[in-house]
Scaffold this motif. Structure first.
Motif, PDB file in Angstrom:
ATOM      1  N   GLY A  23       0.801  -1.217   0.000  1.00 12.73           N
ATOM      2  CA  GLY A  23       0.000   0.000   0.000  1.00 12.73           C
ATOM      3  C   GLY A  23       0.833   1.265   0.000  1.00 12.73           C
ATOM      4  N   THR A  24       1.838   1.312   0.874  1.00 17.85           N
ATOM      5  CA  THR A  24       2.662   2.518   0.987  1.00 17.85           C
ATOM      6  C   THR A  24       3.422   2.801  -0.297  1.00 17.85           C
ATOM      7  OG1 THR A  24       2.957   2.091   3.341  1.00 17.85           O
ATOM      8  CG2 THR A  24       4.474   3.645   2.322  1.00 17.85           C
ATOM      9  N   GLN A  25       4.089   1.785  -0.833  1.00 18.16           N
ATOM     10  CA  GLN A  25       4.936   2.017  -1.995  1.00 18.16           C
ATOM     11  C   GLN A  25       4.128   2.284  -3.258  1.00 18.16           C
ATOM     12  OE1 GLN A  25       8.254   2.507  -1.815  1.00 18.16           O
ATOM     13  NE2 GLN A  25       7.733   2.425   0.354  1.00 18.16           N
ATOM     14  N   LEU A  26       3.013   1.595  -3.436  1.00 15.41           N
ATOM     15  CA  LEU A  26       2.186   1.855  -4.602  1.00 15.41           C
ATOM     16  C   LEU A  26       1.656   3.286  -4.566  1.00 15.41           C
ATOM     17  CD1 LEU A  26       0.821   0.914  -7.161  1.00 15.41           C
ATOM     18  CD2 LEU A  26      -1.053   0.009  -5.775  1.00 15.41           C
ATOM     19  N   ALA A  27       1.202   3.728  -3.391  1.00 19.32           N
ATOM     20  CA  ALA A  27       0.691   5.088  -3.264  1.00 19.32           C
ATOM     21  C   ALA A  27       1.811   6.108  -3.504  1.00 19.32           C
ATOM     22  CB  ALA A  27       0.073   5.282  -1.883  1.00 19.32           C
ATOM     23  N   TYR A  28       2.985   5.845  -2.949  1.00 14.78           N
ATOM     24  CA  TYR A  28       4.106   6.781  -3.102  1.00 14.78           C
ATOM     25  C   TYR A  28       4.569   6.887  -4.548  1.00 14.78           C
ATOM     26  CZ  TYR A  28       8.903   8.513  -2.874  1.00 14.78           C
ATOM     27  OH  TYR A  28      10.063   9.201  -3.102  1.00 14.78           O
ATOM     28  N   PHE A  29       4.727   5.751  -5.217  1.00 15.40           N
ATOM     29  CA  PHE A  29       5.198   5.789  -6.596  1.00 15.40           C
ATOM     30  C   PHE A  29       4.163   6.442  -7.517  1.00 15.40           C
ATOM     31  CE2 PHE A  29       8.284   2.004  -6.003  1.00 15.40           C
ATOM     32  CZ  PHE A  29       9.208   2.864  -5.460  1.00 15.40           C
ATOM     33  N   ASN A  30       2.872   6.273  -7.215  1.00 12.79           N
ATOM     34  CA  ASN A  30       1.854   6.972  -7.995  1.00 12.79           C
ATOM     35  C   ASN A  30       1.904   8.472  -7.721  1.00 12.79           C
ATOM     36  OD1 ASN A  30      -0.054   5.379  -9.760  1.00 12.79           O
ATOM     37  ND2 ASN A  30      -0.023   4.079  -7.962  1.00 12.79           N
ATOM     38  N   ALA A  31       2.200   8.841  -6.471  1.00 14.94           N
ATOM     39  CA  ALA A  31       2.340  10.264  -6.151  1.00 14.94           C
ATOM     40  C   ALA A  31       3.501  10.872  -6.933  1.00 14.94           C
ATOM     41  CB  ALA A  31       2.554  10.442  -4.657  1.00 14.94           C
ATOM     42  N   VAL A  32       4.586  10.112  -7.060  1.00 15.47           N
ATOM     43  CA  VAL A  32       5.767  10.594  -7.777  1.00 15.47           C
ATOM     44  C   VAL A  32       5.451  10.871  -9.246  1.00 15.47           C
ATOM     45  CG1 VAL A  32       8.037   9.856  -8.622  1.00 15.47           C
ATOM     46  CG2 VAL A  32       7.465   9.573  -6.236  1.00 15.47           C
ATOM     47  N   ARG A  33       4.460  10.193  -9.787  1.00 14.42           N
ATOM     48  CA  ARG A  33       4.074  10.427 -11.187  1.00 14.42           C
ATOM     49  C   ARG A  33       3.425  11.801 -11.363  1.00 14.42           C
ATOM     50  NH1 ARG A  33       4.095   6.166 -14.649  1.00 14.42           N
ATOM     51  NH2 ARG A  33       2.603   7.258 -15.978  1.00 14.42           N
ATOM     52  N   HIS A  34       2.903  12.374 -10.290  1.00 10.87           N
ATOM     53  CA  HIS A  34       2.154  13.623 -10.389  1.00 10.87           C
ATOM     54  C   HIS A  34       2.873  14.826  -9.789  1.00 10.87           C
ATOM     55  CE1 HIS A  34      -1.524  11.616 -11.790  1.00 10.87           C
ATOM     56  NE2 HIS A  34      -1.226  10.670 -10.921  1.00 10.87           N
ATOM     57  N   MET A  35       3.976  14.598  -9.082  1.00  7.01           N
ATOM     58  CA  MET A  35       4.677  15.710  -8.446  1.00  7.01           C
ATOM     59  C   MET A  35       6.136  15.349  -8.253  1.00  7.01           C
ATOM     60  SD  MET A  35       3.379  15.381  -4.463  1.00  7.01           S
ATOM     61  CE  MET A  35       1.728  15.922  -4.866  1.00  7.01           C
ATOM     62  N   GLU A  36       6.934  16.317  -7.816  1.00  8.54           N
ATOM     63  CA  GLU A  36       8.350  16.068  -7.588  1.00  8.54           C
ATOM     64  C   GLU A  36       8.546  15.047  -6.467  1.00  8.54           C
ATOM     65  OE1 GLU A  36      10.413  19.682  -6.846  1.00  8.54           O
ATOM     66  OE2 GLU A  36      10.037  20.519  -8.842  1.00  8.54           O
ATOM     67  N   VAL A  37       9.641  14.296  -6.565  1.00  6.61           N
ATOM     68  CA  VAL A  37       9.933  13.253  -5.586  1.00  6.61           C
ATOM     69  C   VAL A  37       9.960  13.809  -4.165  1.00  6.61           C
ATOM     70  CG1 VAL A  37      11.747  11.706  -4.745  1.00  6.61           C
ATOM     71  CG2 VAL A  37      11.142  11.720  -7.168  1.00  6.61           C
TER      72      VAL A  37
END
Length: 323
Positions: A91-105
């Motif tokens: 859950g954490t990593q999937l959400a984080y990597f999807n967030a990275v697609r929309h904003m800066e790391v």
């Protein structure tokens, strides 16, 4: 006896802080590496799945050795391992990597790492561990640092999807710190990490097979700032450094420091991620972000000053003879 207990507490604290910083730096490398893979044609779910399954394969032999002579250990801790795999890993990593697609790391990671607030709230509500004045003050300083690093003038308001994914990652990160502290003294950290990574990876594969998340990988070269590497290089680094080592060391640090202090020390991941994003992706931090980073460091130090009682209790428990 008091001198011995204080010495044990001091060694435990030093070891925990060193391991926690090493874990944070390892986790901080994951976002920039995954971003490179996704720019080369990988989906977020595929990057997460490969990362955690490679890590599980690396840790499985060690975990198998530790399980010798304890056949019922996995069965007794099945609920913990499953929750760890679903919340703290998948859950954490999937959400984080999807967030990275929309904003800066760095921005995505900073929203995720408001998790210490959730950890403090959970421990207070669930275990009556009321935070002291230093913990509250350090938390406020750290959050002020987060706000500065986010820098609302940088266009954050335009990425509501990224914010939503990053907040979901925050909930998973809070679960990571709470669950990592469970099973200390009975379940080896490598076994928890290997089992959780396996559950998380298989869950992502099942979700992809069911069409719930897109799974796609590519063998295209992966381009970073100023250089290009074969696809398997970031995959190998993601699995061994940012997952296998990062999770095992993170569990060890949390068991040494406690969920609350470990969650604040883990804010060093923010600084590591900003640095790696600068080196690998060319995302240079702004002056306001650097000031925010300095406040995060100050906040961690202040929180550390408010946690000696908890570390002392843990050290005393460790020093007590086993029965």
């Amino acid at each position: 006896m008091a001198v011995m207990t204080n010495d044990i507490r001091s060694r435990r604290l030093r070891s925990g802080l060193l391991v926690a910083v090493a874990s944070a730096m390892s986790f901080g490398l994951s976002g920039p590496l995954a971003r490179g893979l996704m720019d080369a044609g990988w989906t977020a779910a595929a990057a997460v799945a490969v990362r955690v399954l490679v890590a599980a394969a690396v840790l499985a032999p060690i975990a198998a050795i530790q399980l010798r002579g304890a056949p019922g250990l996995l069965r007794r801790n099945a609920a913990l391992i499953t929750a760890y795999g679903l919340l703290a890993v998948a859950g954490t990593q999937l959400a984080y990597f999807n967030a990275v697609r929309h904003m800066e790391v760095g921005v995505a990671l900073l929203i995720e790492y408001t998790a210490p607030i959730a950890v403090v709230g959970w421990l207070w509500a669930r275990h009556r561990e009321r935070p002291g004045a230093a913990t509250v003050a350090g938390g406020l300083i750290g959050i002020l640092g987060l706000i500065l690093v986010i820098d609302l003038r940088s266009g954050l308001a335009a990425s509501w999807a990224g914010i939503a994914w990053a907040l979901a990652a925050m909930i998973g990160a809070a679960a990571y710190f709470v669950l990592s502290a469970q099973g200390a003294g009975s379940l080896p950290g490598t076994v928890l990490a290997a089992g959780g990574l396996t559950v998380g990876g298989l869950t992502l594969l099942a979700a992809g097979a069911a069409g719930l998340v897109p799974l796609a990988a590519a063998t295209n070269p992966v381009a970073f700032q100023g250089f290009t590497v074969a696809w398997w290089v970031p995959v190998l680094l993601l699995g061994t450094v940012t997952a296998a080592f990062a999770y095992v060391s993170g569990i060890a640090a949390t068991r040494l420091l406690g969920s609350r202090l470990a969650s604040f020390v883990a804010l060093f991941e923010v600084l590591a991620a900003l640095s790696f994003a600068w080196l690998l992706l060319g995302e240079a931090p702004r002056a306001l972000q650097l000031l925010g980073g300095a406040l995060i460091l100050v906040g961690v130090v202040v929180v550390r000053r408010g946690e000696p009682a908890q570390i002392s209790a843990a050290a005393a428990e460790t020093a007590a003879p086993s029965r």
